[in-house]
Design a protein around this motif. Structure first.
Motif, mmCIF file in Angstrom:
data_model
loop_
_atom_site.group_PDB
_atom_site.id
_atom_site.type_symbol
_atom_site.label_atom_id
_atom_site.label_comp_id
_atom_site.label_asym_id
_atom_site.label_seq_id
_atom_site.Cartn_x
_atom_site.Cartn_y
_atom_site.Cartn_z
ATOM 1 N N ARG A 136 6.300 1.337 -20.033
ATOM 2 C CA ARG A 136 6.045 0.400 -20.963
ATOM 3 C C ARG A 136 6.619 0.923 -22.280
ATOM 4 O O ARG A 136 6.914 2.080 -22.726
ATOM 5 C CB ARG A 136 4.651 0.342 -21.453
ATOM 6 C CG ARG A 136 3.933 -0.263 -19.898
ATOM 7 C CD ARG A 136 4.070 -1.707 -19.790
ATOM 8 N NE ARG A 136 3.291 -2.332 -20.589
ATOM 9 C CZ ARG A 136 1.817 -2.714 -20.322
ATOM 10 N NH1 ARG A 136 1.303 -2.042 -19.420
ATOM 11 N NH2 ARG A 136 1.322 -3.111 -21.284
ATOM 12 N N PRO A 137 7.339 -0.120 -23.273
ATOM 13 C CA PRO A 137 7.992 0.423 -24.370
ATOM 14 C C PRO A 137 7.070 1.177 -25.243
ATOM 15 O O PRO A 137 7.704 1.859 -26.236
ATOM 16 C CB PRO A 137 8.285 -0.991 -24.967
ATOM 17 C CG PRO A 137 8.299 -2.029 -23.843
ATOM 18 C CD PRO A 137 7.342 -1.554 -22.834
ATOM 19 N N PHE A 138 5.867 1.096 -25.212
ATOM 20 C CA PHE A 138 4.832 1.644 -26.460
ATOM 21 C C PHE A 138 4.895 3.080 -26.044
ATOM 22 O O PHE A 138 4.878 3.985 -27.076
ATOM 23 C CB PHE A 138 3.421 1.214 -26.261
ATOM 24 C CG PHE A 138 2.844 1.028 -25.265
ATOM 25 C CD1 PHE A 138 2.016 2.229 -24.490
ATOM 26 C CD2 PHE A 138 2.511 -0.020 -24.649
ATOM 27 C CE1 PHE A 138 1.324 2.313 -23.621
ATOM 28 C CE2 PHE A 138 1.705 -0.222 -23.352
ATOM 29 C CZ PHE A 138 0.960 1.077 -22.952
ATOM 30 N N GLU A 175 7.592 4.550 -24.814
ATOM 31 C CA GLU A 175 9.104 4.957 -25.678
ATOM 32 C C GLU A 175 8.861 5.406 -27.152
ATOM 33 O O GLU A 175 9.524 6.138 -27.868
ATOM 34 C CB GLU A 175 10.097 4.077 -25.368
ATOM 35 C CG GLU A 175 11.572 4.505 -25.935
ATOM 36 C CD GLU A 175 12.604 3.457 -25.307
ATOM 37 O OE1 GLU A 175 12.191 2.076 -25.506
ATOM 38 O OE2 GLU A 175 13.690 3.759 -25.326
ATOM 39 N N ARG A 176 8.037 4.072 -27.653
ATOM 40 C CA ARG A 176 7.995 4.344 -29.018
ATOM 41 C C ARG A 176 7.298 5.739 -29.518
ATOM 42 O O ARG A 176 7.524 6.193 -30.394
ATOM 43 C CB ARG A 176 7.002 3.170 -29.544
ATOM 44 C CG ARG A 176 6.594 3.136 -31.018
ATOM 45 C CD ARG A 176 5.662 1.831 -31.484
ATOM 46 N NE ARG A 176 4.998 2.266 -32.648
ATOM 47 C CZ ARG A 176 3.876 2.559 -33.025
ATOM 48 N NH1 ARG A 176 3.074 2.590 -31.767
ATOM 49 N NH2 ARG A 176 3.463 2.687 -34.102
ATOM 50 N N ALA A 177 6.263 5.936 -28.349
ATOM 51 C CA ALA A 177 5.378 7.171 -28.999
ATOM 52 C C ALA A 177 6.439 8.331 -28.806
ATOM 53 O O ALA A 177 6.116 9.313 -29.654
ATOM 54 C CB ALA A 177 4.279 7.498 -27.770
ATOM 55 N N ARG A 178 7.482 8.228 -27.836
ATOM 56 C CA ARG A 178 8.351 9.386 -27.785
ATOM 57 C C ARG A 178 9.187 9.544 -28.898
ATOM 58 O O ARG A 178 9.547 10.476 -29.544
ATOM 59 C CB ARG A 178 9.121 9.066 -26.656
ATOM 60 C CG ARG A 178 8.429 9.603 -25.182
ATOM 61 C CD ARG A 178 9.216 10.421 -24.202
ATOM 62 N NE ARG A 178 8.621 10.678 -23.203
ATOM 63 C CZ ARG A 178 8.345 9.978 -22.220
ATOM 64 N NH1 ARG A 178 8.955 8.722 -21.859
ATOM 65 N NH2 ARG A 178 7.659 10.507 -21.114
ATOM 66 N N ALA A 179 9.594 8.236 -29.530
ATOM 67 C CA ALA A 179 10.554 8.076 -30.678
ATOM 68 C C ALA A 179 9.678 8.589 -31.991
ATOM 69 O O ALA A 179 10.387 9.115 -32.801
ATOM 70 C CB ALA A 179 10.968 6.971 -30.839
ATOM 71 N N LEU A 180 8.432 8.610 -32.009
ATOM 72 C CA LEU A 180 7.509 9.034 -32.949
ATOM 73 C C LEU A 180 7.697 10.512 -32.996
ATOM 74 O O LEU A 180 7.158 11.003 -34.106
ATOM 75 C CB LEU A 180 6.217 8.428 -32.979
ATOM 76 C CG LEU A 180 5.902 7.073 -33.509
ATOM 77 C CD1 LEU A 180 4.665 6.560 -32.957
ATOM 78 C CD2 LEU A 180 6.177 6.663 -34.838
ATOM 79 N N GLY A 181 7.767 11.147 -31.889
ATOM 80 C CA GLY A 181 8.084 12.683 -31.720
ATOM 81 C C GLY A 181 6.815 13.129 -30.804
ATOM 82 O O GLY A 181 6.640 14.392 -30.788
ATOM 83 N N GLY A 182 6.214 12.262 -30.228
ATOM 84 C CA GLY A 182 5.112 12.612 -29.261
ATOM 85 C C GLY A 182 5.597 13.341 -28.082
ATOM 86 O O GLY A 182 6.734 13.129 -27.612
ATOM 87 N N HIS A 204 0.818 14.507 -25.932
ATOM 88 C CA HIS A 204 0.557 13.136 -26.669
ATOM 89 C C HIS A 204 0.713 12.047 -25.793
ATOM 90 O O HIS A 204 -0.402 11.215 -25.699
ATOM 91 C CB HIS A 204 1.359 13.118 -27.941
ATOM 92 C CG HIS A 204 1.003 11.758 -28.591
ATOM 93 N ND1 HIS A 204 0.106 11.744 -29.579
ATOM 94 C CD2 HIS A 204 1.933 10.655 -28.603
ATOM 95 C CE1 HIS A 204 0.207 10.561 -30.136
ATOM 96 N NE2 HIS A 204 1.204 9.946 -29.311
ATOM 97 N N HIS A 214 -1.722 7.835 -24.044
ATOM 98 C CA HIS A 214 -1.480 6.548 -23.408
ATOM 99 C C HIS A 214 -1.611 6.455 -22.061
ATOM 100 O O HIS A 214 -2.174 5.336 -21.445
ATOM 101 C CB HIS A 214 0.187 6.267 -23.850
ATOM 102 C CG HIS A 214 0.581 6.021 -25.245
ATOM 103 N ND1 HIS A 214 0.146 4.956 -25.785
ATOM 104 C CD2 HIS A 214 0.925 6.872 -25.773
ATOM 105 C CE1 HIS A 214 0.463 5.068 -27.053
ATOM 106 N NE2 HIS A 214 1.173 6.226 -27.421
#
Lengths: 275, 515
Positions: A165-167, A169-176, A180, A185
């Motif tokens: 799910r994209p969220f 990927e968003r968490a990874r992009a935030l540095g998670g 995390h 998630h």
């Protein structure tokens, strides 16, 4: 709204049965004196038919079958619960790790999972309980170690779905990092499924415990429903036509397993999002 | 302007649809003659799809339908089940939106096209239908996943034509496709309508698509028909404010009024990509790309789907390892792992295409925005930092939204939450992958304006990935055109979009529907 009413029919019935069973299992050992269950001290005659004094008759040593069934509830529920928690725990860990990390780790873990999946669980459990010292812990271990693969597969599938799910990927992009993503998630969305799976696993663990005990591989010092059936079989309850020794523990297993299954299914309906 | 309607294929008389107490279609009357093409425009929730589904009585049982729906003069509402079955597909058929979801993944497309013919006992050959939609005949033996998005949509059109209907309803037929493929599919549809004298009811949120295909246009707003007339007139002189808002939302390339980015002096480079190569197994997704983004500069990366633009963006963000080449951020190479990579990610933030799926449905707005703060263990009052970021993203007052779950918000609000989640880390570069593609026309303009304001106020540089050249014209300082893993042309917006030097850029520009 609809989900609650859906739960309240069969699920509530199952939950009510479980509450009664749990209360019986907790209170019974406090009320029943040790004498009544000691083969050397019982006074009643063996193989008595059900009557006013012994509601469900007596066994081959003169113990009351009713008391045995009540006393056996504790063992069956304890083994069922602990074995289920153990198996679901292992399954969840293996599932999340193999789903999240992928690559070699996942490959190795999945082969192990497949190995346990194709092996007949009962045969493996029998082998384990003959090798290990006899006792309650051994039974829990034997059941727990053989029944986790299906949970692992299911949790892995759910992990993969969430990770796509994209969220995430968003968490990874935030540095998670891994912790995390798994903690914030993956786990929260896996937990409801795991919970449902646990209730269903308890049911199958109770059956497994009864099977092992029936085959004479249980803890000989403890009374359980499976062990009662084993005794009945061993001491000729069938040729004696002593149905009161066979039916009560058998029905107890059926009712409790059914109750867990009903609760599990009801929870499943609540947890699974409807579209 | 409407031609003399003698024998309409479809006539809606005072159609009203309720879901419970909610009125989703409000007193809609329409007529459509054979050979006529009618576009039905509106934003999500305007009731346009409900109108389409009501024609074949495909609405869920909970819908209450009033008014008359006359298909070839017969009321659909009073038809018996058997008549309705005969009418479905044989006299009216539908081209659904998501071709991937509407095709059965385990059956060959040829069999699926033949299915309605078999059910209705219509004579005809699959090969003829494939020819009509310009698909090679051997594709009949293909499975849906073996076809591209445009080919799948053609299969859907072939299927819709299988029983020789008099009316075709197309529900957002090209929404998921990129410009070049969209232009091809629209051409096919236009030709078929003209050749076979069909009535076409086309539903879309994109006025330019409707302008390209339809002679007449009807605009829906909150369930009601607010405007109806000849397409050119409606778009040129909109009478209803909502129509005006819709037309204004689609930028015209070359029109200075639609160019919102203000000219800036050539900035210092912030991010430099040097000879970057990314391989997926044997396929080379990114093939030797050089790209520079200046401090506070907005660069649009345009190209068709499959051109490698998303892979390039992921690699810039450090979400994927390059096979060779370098990414330099602020004078230093982007670290590939560990704490340094984590620190780099604070500076570069991602905004995804579909905000609904970019937010964890279980997390409240507060948690979603604070996620970055928690990951980086940033000291300070979390709630005040979150509030500031949310208000920067123009969700005011913030405390109204902090406790909401994503599904309680509209698409535009969700996208603002995603942007707020990026802003809270005070990044220097925003990588936005199709940031407005899934948003309604009126919201789209607001988000574009927000991105520009963030640049002006915070000096935030952006890399906007899009297949929408209009968006590039609206917002970007520079444009890079990507084709098959390579950047074929880059330069200032005016230079690339008004005076393209590469054939591929010209092909892209030609495919943009003209209003």
């Amino acid at each position: 709204m609809n989900r609650l009413t859906g739960f309240s029919r069969a699920g509530m019935a199952g939950a009510a049965i479980l509450v009664v069973a749990a209360l019986v299992a907790l209170i019974a050992p406090l009320l029943i004196s040790a004498d009544a269950l000691d083969v050397t001290r019982v006074t009643a005659a063996p193989w008595q038919t059900p009557g006013a004094q012994h509601w469900l008759g007596t066994d081959h040593t003169g113990r009351s079958v009713a008391l045995l069934v009540v006393q056996g509830a504790g063992t069956s529920l304890f083994v069922g619960l602990t074995a289920a928690v153990l198996s679901v725990g292992i399954g969840t860990l293996v599932g999340i790790v193999s789903g999240h990390f992928g690559g070699l780790v996942a490959g190795a873990l999945l082969r192990v999972t497949d190995f346990f999946l194709v092996l007949p669980a009962l045969v493996l459990a029998i082998a384990l309980s003959t090798v290990l010292p006899r006792g309650l812990g051994t039974i829990v271990l034997a059941i727990g170690l053989t029944s986790w693969p299906s949970t692992a597969r299911m949790v892995r599938a759910q992990t993969l779905t969430i990770e796509a799910r994209p969220f995430v990927e968003r968490a990874r992009a935030l540095g998670g990092g891994h912790g995390h993503v798994i903690g914030r998630h993956v786990l929260p969305s896996v937990v409801p499924l795991v919970l449902v799976n646990t209730t269903l696993a308890v049911a199958s663990s109770i059956v497994a415990e009864s099977t092992l005990a029936f085959l004479g591989l249980g803890d000989p010092t403890r009374i359980s429903w499976g062990a009662m059936l084993h005794q009945a079989q061993l001491h000729g309850a069938v040729p004696q036509r002593a149905w009161w020794f066979l039916l009560p523990p058998g029905l107890a297993i059926v009712v409790v397993v059914l109750a867990f299954t009903l609760v599990g299914r009801a929870l499943e309906a609540v947890v699974t999002p409807k579209r | 302007m409407t031609p003399e309607v003698t024998n309409p294929v479809l006539e809606l008389k005072k159609l009203t649809v309720h879901y419970g107490h909610k009125r989703v279609v409000d007193d809609v009357s329409l007529t459509l003659a054979p050979g006529q093409t009618l576009g039905l425009a509106g934003e999500s929730g305007s009731g346009k799809s409900t109108v389409a589904m009501s024609v074949l009585r495909l609405l869920p049982r909970t819908a209450r339908v009033d008014g008359e729906i006359l298909l070839d003069g017969h009321d659909v509402q009073t038809m018996s089940w058997g008549t309705l079955r005969a009418v479905r597909w044989a006299s009216a058929s539908i081209v659904f939106q998501g071709a991937m979801h509407s095709l059965n993944p385990v059956r060959r497309v040829g069999d699926q096209i033949a299915e309605p013919m078999r059910l209705h006992g219509t004579p005809g050959r699959v090969t003829e239908l494939l020819e009509q939609v310009e698909l090679p005949l051997e594709k009949a033996r293909a499975y849906p996943h073996e076809l591209s998005g445009g080919q799948r949509q053609r299969v859907m059109i072939a299927m819709a034509l299988a029983c020789g209907p008099r009316l075709v309803i197309a529900d957002e037929p090209t929404t998921a496709l990129d410009v070049v493929v969209q232009a091809q599919v629209l051409t096919v549809m236009k030709r078929l309508v003209a050749e076979q004298d069909l009535g076409l009811l086309m539903i879309s949120h994109d006025l330019s698509v409707l302008a390209e295909t339809c002679d007449d246009l009807a605009v829906m707003h909150r369930g009601a028909l607010v405007e109806r007339g000849c397409t050119r007139e409606v778009i040129a002189n909109p009478r209803h404010p909502h129509t005006a808002a819709l037309t204004a939302a689609f930028p015209v390339i070359g029109d200075p009024a639609h160019r919102w980015a203000e000219p800036a002096a050539a900035p210092e480079p912030l991010l430099e990509v040097r000879d970057l190569v990314v391989d997926y197994g044997r396929t080379r997704a990114v093939d030797g790309v050089d790209l520079t983004i200046g401090q506070g500069e907005i660069v649009a990366l345009v190209g068709q789907s499959g051109s490698g633009k998303t892979t390039l963006a992921r690699t810039i963000m450090g979400l994927r390892k390059p096979s060779s080449g370098r990414v330099i951020f602020d004078g230093a190479a982007v670290p590939l792992k560990g704490r340094a990579l984590k620190a780099f990610r604070r500076q570069v933030q991602l905004v995804l295409q579909d905000p609904a799926s970019a937010l964890n449905p279980r997390h409240k707005v507060l948690d979603a925005v604070a996620e970055g703060l928690r990951v980086h263990r940033i000291p300070g009052d979390e709630e005040s930092l979150v509030t500031a970021a949310v208000e920067r993203a123009e969700l005011r007052p913030a405390n109204l939204y902090l406790d909401s779950l994503p599904h309680e918000l509209s698409g535009g609000q969700q996208q603002r939450v995603v942007i707020a989640g990026a802003l809270v880390l005070q990044p220097r570069l925003l990588v936005a992958d199709e940031p407005v593609a899934s948003l309604d026309a009126s919201v789209r303009g607001e988000i574009v304006a927000l991105l520009l304001r963030l640049r002006r106020e915070l000096g935030l540089a952006s890399l906007i990935i899009t297949h929408d050249l209009g968006l590039a014209w609206q917002i970007a300082d520079r444009v890079a055109v990507m084709h098959q893993g390579k950047i074929v042309e880059q330069g200032s917006v005016e230079q690339v979009l008004l005076n393209p030097s590469h054939d591929y850029t010209r092909a892209l520009l030609r495919a943009v529907p003209q209003v």
